[in-house]
Design a protein around this motif. Structure first.
Motif, PDB file in Angstrom:
ATOM      1  N   VAL A 234      -2.042   4.185  -2.647  1.00 59.14           N
ATOM      2  CA  VAL A 234      -3.112   4.597  -1.740  1.00 59.14           C
ATOM      3  C   VAL A 234      -2.921   6.047  -1.293  1.00 59.14           C
TER       4      VAL A 234
ATOM      5  N   ILE B   9      -8.164   3.852  -4.731  1.00 54.38           N
ATOM      6  CA  ILE B   9      -6.920   3.072  -4.740  1.00 54.38           C
ATOM      7  C   ILE B   9      -6.586   2.810  -6.196  1.00 54.38           C
ATOM      8  N   VAL B  10      -5.317   2.858  -6.550  1.00 59.70           N
ATOM      9  CA  VAL B  10      -4.916   2.402  -7.882  1.00 59.70           C
ATOM     10  C   VAL B  10      -4.126   1.110  -7.689  1.00 59.70           C
ATOM     11  N   PRO B  11      -4.678  -0.006  -8.156  1.00 58.22           N
ATOM     12  CA  PRO B  11      -4.053  -1.308  -7.831  1.00 58.22           C
ATOM     13  C   PRO B  11      -2.950  -1.679  -8.804  1.00 58.22           C
ATOM     14  N   TYR B  12      -2.140  -0.710  -9.157  1.00 52.02           N
ATOM     15  CA  TYR B  12      -1.107  -0.966 -10.153  1.00 52.02           C
ATOM     16  C   TYR B  12      -0.083   0.149 -10.109  1.00 52.02           C
TER      17      TYR B  12
ATOM     18  N   ASN C  43      -0.107  -1.523  -4.800  1.00 48.83           N
ATOM     19  CA  ASN C  43      -1.221  -0.579  -4.830  1.00 48.83           C
ATOM     20  C   ASN C  43      -0.747   0.814  -4.431  1.00 48.83           C
TER      21      ASN C  43
ATOM     22  N   LEU D 291       0.889  -1.156   0.000  1.00 45.02           N
ATOM     23  CA  LEU D 291       0.000   0.000   0.000  1.00 45.02           C
ATOM     24  C   LEU D 291       0.932   1.211   0.000  1.00 45.02           C
TER      25      LEU D 291
ATOM     26  N   GLN E 193       2.171  -7.735  -5.077  1.00 44.85           N
ATOM     27  CA  GLN E 193       0.994  -7.043  -5.614  1.00 44.85           C
ATOM     28  C   GLN E 193       1.067  -5.612  -5.084  1.00 44.85           C
TER      29      GLN E 193
END
Lengths: 359, 359, 359, 359
Positions: B244, B202-205, B242, B181, B240
């Motif tokens: 935030v 949130i941008v998950p990338y 993200n 995050l 992974q």
């Protein structure tokens, strides 16, 4: 025929959402509201601090609030409970024992072996247990027995939604991990998440949440026999939960591994999710999503602000599906926590109960 | 003796941090600033849009900015590079070929087999490769050869910080997962993360970020032989990432599995992290954290707003250490992305180079 | 009959909103899209980075994007322009000179003495100037002359909405102050407001905004004679503008003083606002708000997240109306900046033009 | 000589700040802590939910918390009160009656005609009333009488800071307006501002705040005679208060008009603010700001995230000073609400009391 609906915990955040959804619903008529003694006797509009983005529906505002006693609700075909877990236990029990049908957002009865724990876009078939219960009761001369259906935990709903069709197509999973980035609306209003905890911040802990995800997933993805649920304890689930500065919409970064080898291909996984049509939609339920799982191909989606309202919040968005170096696949799931993860799920469960002639 | 320091990419976000840290540093004297031709010839205070919470130091503001040409920096004992990856490649190469020492935040040379990729609270021993290089050069008659040391990716730094002491004590890891995050300061200023992408969202990338974590971790936790690094490709890493709504401080929810059985106990893991003293501190470096890893026992910590400034951002906070149903352990790690994850790390690397007589 | 509509600046934030609103509009058919040469020749779905919370409508996505040349738009009954001010000037001029009707969100022609500057819930009567222009043109043998109508600045729209009915009822104002707390969506996408500028922060400045409010208010609240607008330069307006961490919805803390003594009472002011029905609604326009001004009695309202969607964003919310120790009254106004303050206003202006047979 | 300091309301947000500031203070020794009976008897570290960005100082954590009874504090030279207004009244009264010196953040006694209401960078001269009181008491044979000094409301502090030097130089003001954008830290912790109220939102109301600003400003900018304060009721003050998504730092958009004509020029106003040196600094107080008012020339400053920490939060930043179309001037003021607007102000008042031999 329109069904009479009651709401327990009517002034709380889940209760408010129930009332909003019921007020314009073709299948239900909002008829009785229950709240704490502090609100009792007041018109709803005077009892509630309404915090929804839609205005309080006029008719609902005029309803006089009762205490949460089953006698007041005895004409209800269905009662939606937004009670806090601290109060839900004995109240919901009494309602059911007195022949009422309760759809509850509280956690209290989720783990009971004979209580269905339902994500209405996932495991409608678990309601067969209610069918069985009614038949048995009628055999024993009880007409219209009371029963309870539990709504799952909000982040559990988002997790199982895309996993269920995969299991149906490719066999059981044995490993599931999820790291959640959860919206603050899930914590309710009083006090909910303090602003100072969430501004320029993350809280990497939500009390009881990881345990709920890890247990409920096994029940929802599990089976039942007669009236007894058999959670799938072969699945190992690991959850890490965070509260983030998002109003609505839980994001989850998940990974999973199938029990069978070879695992399906990436393309098969995507196709399976795209093709999935939930039972609630097949049954023709009013609120059921036309597209249950939205598979997004842009690499920076789903995003809560942009994608949470798909199919009025009943559709779940999945993006970044890709192979995982450790388990088989990883992906990002977004679900609307107050719709498919709470009150909205309750309403859709109610619609399903109608379609299945269980109320 | 105070070392003369130059800064490349002086007007960018990393460059501004270098200048702030160097301006009051006992070991360095800020002497040359390089930026794009647009800034060239201006006083720094007129060239920069200063966006730090501390005021622009007066002396730094008066320095006239040069283009990023090595001739201008030839008197520098060390050059800190905050250049964008788009420009860093040929510029840094030319600097090194002309005998300069570059500590770079850019990704361009991180994967070179003879370039140390350093998290200064983790793998100081990797600088032995530089020692070797200098000796070899001197053998060949080259005095004070140029070399480059790369600062790791920001989220990689937070991930490896608590894992390194565990490996040192309990042997290699074979599986590592992290869901990040990440703070927006990591994306720089122009334009950085748009407000509309991060407000209630949130941008998950993050482009390239997962690949960096998955690869750099193996190099930093790996070994070297002579002048060649041997990343530990036996470790499987899954990330992974993200973005935030946090200004500074990357939070990571990680889990990991040791290669050896039995794994250490939860208590052993905690104790190991508490006891860890990084080499930079043992060397007496000015900026090195007194407590490298802060193990927090409250269940809702670490939180970025509250914990990111531990040891001026050079200390890493770890909380919620617990057993994981799938791998061995899971925990939450917080590291300050612009300190131990970027410019701050560069400065501490500079301090280490002094202590080790490499500059 | 459905009117053919074109959109200039189709890929920008205002253009996207135009396309969304036109796609399901009963009065308009989206037919031509114009954007920069970078997008030209591509299908809209391939040219745009769609950033709306609603999905890109399928039909719109298939339209091939043209450059902003009037020949491509010659069959359009109306052209909505979301062009940046940097480009809008000559393009819009050329369109109008070639007989097209342009409704523009750009600032370029707002101050022209013969161009109506319209807030469609406020000063529809100003369109009489167009009527006059058409009659004159027809006298000169020109059928269907081109013309431009300008949409006002977003924060100006919110300011004048509640003031206009007060002036109509109680005579002119002579002093108006507003301190705005403006949403970031008003700044568009590329780059818009950087996240780092708005997280845990306020930017107390928006370039050109205060001047726009101070000038446009005088024109919108002023009169016209024949084809010439006469801004009311007797009103003194003072604006202070801030950008805050809100996605949509501009909040304004305003105060004002009537020219005539005695001023109306607090109760009269409230009643006047409650009773106001805008002309667009009386004309039966599709998008016109049923309730133009929502007067809120709770002391902590309006709030952007809760109140911005009233009447689909075409209704303005006013709260905390109270006497002011310095001027006569003060109050808080909330208006939806991308609806009544930008693209939405343009669409409603288009509807009014139809009802008034001006297109 | 180091003075013994007590803290009332030690576990609350203001109390925590007092403890942090006192723990490393050269003039004070933290010796007694008082809180509610719930905390009584516990070590402070076990009683408090510490929410500061700095760690709880070790020594403070070991202090055993008492109830707020004056006997426990009788050895204190000074007592800092962070009590809620609900409790502060009788407790503080009792303390003073028993000879203790109280510096209070509560509002209860601010309007008393013989109690100084102090912004320590503004009206130190008001402490002469205490001098008078002590002399009188001593005449009556009372040695070291108790007294109370009140800290002003937080947003009042920011407002009067730049106005006071202007009045000193150019004569009285007769009109002052302020629209505030206030940080959430001002609302404390339990519960403080709910996250859902502040995320993507503004709350245009803070209970009692506007009245405090409008009244306190007149007292602080007013005079005193003997032991009686004479608020300047000739000044008209109008305040509009908003809560925004900022952690620390109140922004105020203010405008003001001088009573005398001609008003000073813009340049004179700026120069006056730049030249202002507060009495606390002249007295040599440890925490007094070197630069009381920071006049910023960039048009987009002050910003809370970037400018709130000037002079450790004791300096006030002022930007965008410009002529106002209605009053004389308008400008943007930023002050750190928990420093100069609350606990920090209390500590600086304590330092001044020492320098003036009042304790």
């Amino acid at each position: 025929m329109v069904k009479k609906a009651g709401v327990l915990g009517a002034t709380g955040s889940v209760g408010q959402r129930f009332i909003l959804l019921l007020s314009e619903h073709p299948d239900f008529e909002l008829s009785v509201l229950g709240a704490s003694s502090r609100s009792c006797g007041k018109k709803y509009k005077d009892a509630v601090t309404w915090k929804q983005t839609s205005l309080l529906p006029d008719a609902a505002g005029e309803i006089v609030v009762h205490e949460c006693e089953y006698e007041k609700f005895k004409d209800c075909d269905i009662v939606f409970s937004g009670l806090d877990a601290d109060f839900a236990g004995p109240i919901e029990k009494q309602f059911v024992e007195n022949g009422l049908v309760v759809v509850s957002n509280a956690k209290n009865y989720r783990r009971e072996t004979d209580v269905p724990l339902i994500v209405p876009i996932v495991n409608v078939e678990h309601l067969a247990v209610i069918d069985e219960k009614i038949k048995l009761s009628e055999k024993n001369g009880i007409k219209k027995p009371g029963f309870i259906v539990c709504i799952s935990n909000c982040s559990t709903a988002g997790l199982v939604a895309p996993l269920k069709p995969l299991i149906d197509s490719f066999g059981p999973l044995d490993l599931i991990t999820t790291t959640t980035l959860q919206a603050i609306s899930g914590a309710g209003f009083s006090p909910g998440v303090p602003g100072i905890d969430i501004l320029d911040n993350i809280v990497p802990y939500i009390s009881g949440e990881e345990e709920k995800i890890e247990w409920e997933t096994k029940k929802i993805l599990g089976n039942f026999q007669g009236q007894e649920f058999k959670p799938d304890f072969n699945i190992k689930v690991s959850a890490q939960c965070n509260r983030v500065a998002v109003s609505d919409g839980h994001t989850e970064c998940i990974s999973f591994k199938f029990a069978n080898r070879p695992a399906p291909s990436l393309e098969q996984v995507k196709q399976c999710l795209k093709n999935y049509v939930c039972d609630a939609y097949k049954l023709g339920c009013h609120s059921a999503p036309k597209q249950t799982i939205h598979v997004l191909e842009q690499n920076d989606r789903p995003q809560p602000r942009l994608d949470r309202e798909r199919d009025n919040g009943y559709g779940v968005s999945v993006g970044r599906i890709r192979e995982d170096p450790i388990l088989d696949f990883k992906m990002v799931v977004l679900s609307h926590n107050t719709v498919i993860g709470a009150a909205g799920a309750g309403i859709l469960i109610g619609e399903i109960l109608i379609k299945k002639n269980l109320i």
